[in-house]
Motif scaffolding. Sequence first.
Motif, PDB file in Angstrom:
ATOM      1  N   UNK A  78       8.369  20.664 -21.972  1.00  0.00           N
ATOM      2  CA  UNK A  78       8.904  19.386 -21.506  1.00  0.00           C
ATOM      3  C   UNK A  78       9.350  18.591 -22.719  1.00  0.00           C
ATOM      4  N   UNK A  79      10.539  18.015 -22.621  1.00  0.00           N
ATOM      5  CA  UNK A  79      11.148  17.282 -23.724  1.00  0.00           C
ATOM      6  C   UNK A  79      11.682  15.953 -23.191  1.00  0.00           C
ATOM      7  N   UNK A  80      11.622  14.905 -24.003  1.00  0.00           N
ATOM      8  CA  UNK A  80      12.153  13.603 -23.601  1.00  0.00           C
ATOM      9  C   UNK A  80      13.488  13.282 -24.269  1.00  0.00           C
ATOM     10  N   UNK A  81      14.079  14.249 -24.925  1.00  0.00           N
ATOM     11  CA  UNK A  81      15.361  14.065 -25.606  1.00  0.00           C
ATOM     12  C   UNK A  81      16.495  14.102 -24.572  1.00  0.00           C
ATOM     13  N   UNK A  82      17.110  12.947 -24.327  1.00  0.00           N
ATOM     14  CA  UNK A  82      18.173  12.866 -23.322  1.00  0.00           C
ATOM     15  C   UNK A  82      19.389  13.709 -23.686  1.00  0.00           C
ATOM     16  N   UNK A  83      19.608  13.949 -24.973  1.00  0.00           N
ATOM     17  CA  UNK A  83      20.780  14.739 -25.364  1.00  0.00           C
ATOM     18  C   UNK A  83      20.649  16.200 -24.954  1.00  0.00           C
ATOM     19  N   UNK A  84      19.430  16.649 -24.666  1.00  0.00           N
ATOM     20  CA  UNK A  84      19.210  18.028 -24.213  1.00  0.00           C
ATOM     21  C   UNK A  84      19.413  18.212 -22.725  1.00  0.00           C
ATOM     22  N   UNK A  85      19.422  17.126 -21.975  1.00  0.00           N
ATOM     23  CA  UNK A  85      19.498  17.221 -20.523  1.00  0.00           C
ATOM     24  C   UNK A  85      20.801  17.872 -20.070  1.00  0.00           C
ATOM     25  N   UNK A  86      20.700  18.720 -19.073  1.00  0.00           N
ATOM     26  CA  UNK A  86      21.862  19.330 -18.438  1.00  0.00           C
ATOM     27  C   UNK A  86      22.242  18.410 -17.271  1.00  0.00           C
ATOM     28  N   UNK A  87      23.022  17.391 -17.587  1.00  0.00           N
ATOM     29  CA  UNK A  87      23.355  16.363 -16.600  1.00  0.00           C
ATOM     30  C   UNK A  87      24.092  16.956 -15.402  1.00  0.00           C
ATOM     31  N   UNK A  88      24.947  17.928 -15.627  1.00  0.00           N
ATOM     32  CA  UNK A  88      25.651  18.570 -14.514  1.00  0.00           C
ATOM     33  C   UNK A  88      24.667  19.254 -13.570  1.00  0.00           C
ATOM     34  N   UNK A  89      23.660  19.906 -14.124  1.00  0.00           N
ATOM     35  CA  UNK A  89      22.644  20.578 -13.291  1.00  0.00           C
ATOM     36  C   UNK A  89      21.814  19.551 -12.523  1.00  0.00           C
ATOM     37  N   UNK A  90      21.428  18.470 -13.196  1.00  0.00           N
ATOM     38  CA  UNK A  90      20.660  17.403 -12.536  1.00  0.00           C
ATOM     39  C   UNK A  90      21.478  16.829 -11.387  1.00  0.00           C
ATOM     40  N   UNK A  91      22.737  16.528 -11.669  1.00  0.00           N
ATOM     41  CA  UNK A  91      23.606  15.969 -10.632  1.00  0.00           C
ATOM     42  C   UNK A  91      23.755  16.937  -9.465  1.00  0.00           C
ATOM     43  N   UNK A  92      23.996  18.189  -9.756  1.00  0.00           N
ATOM     44  CA  UNK A  92      24.180  19.189  -8.698  1.00  0.00           C
ATOM     45  C   UNK A  92      22.942  19.257  -7.795  1.00  0.00           C
TER      46      UNK A  92
END
Length: 142
Positions: free
Chosen positions: A5-19
């Motif tokens: 688990x990481x809190x670095x927002x730059x690592x987030x896969x925003x497209x996957x989260x949105x999907x």
Amino acid sequence: MMFVVDTDKTRLDVARIHRFLAEESTWALGIPLATVERSIAHSLCYGGYVDGEQVAFARVITDQATFAYLLDVFVLPAHQGKGYSKLLMDVIMADQRLQGLRRFMLATSTAAWLYERYGFAAPAKPEALMERNFPDIYRKGA
């Protein structure tokens, strides 16, 4: 495979989260990408990764002093049943920014068993809580 688990927002896969939120969640169907991006920008975010691939997510809205609200918690279906939701919650509950809060809330219709192990319970005074609730806001284009 190791779950991290990481809190670095730059690592987030925003497209996957949105999907996931827009197509598979029970609470945010149809949510626009711009809304997801804005919600991430203004929240504490927790990404769960297996071999560098994001498979889980949660976010917390908080003033980091008195109040927090946990939401958008999910583990992708192909990765469920492996204890990842518990590991994700372990990290969230240990986050120093979320200690000493007067109230930490969430709403769930599917996983009360998970949150109960961290001390979450039905409101002590439900009659004191109020809400404005628009459950179909994204699907109606409002």
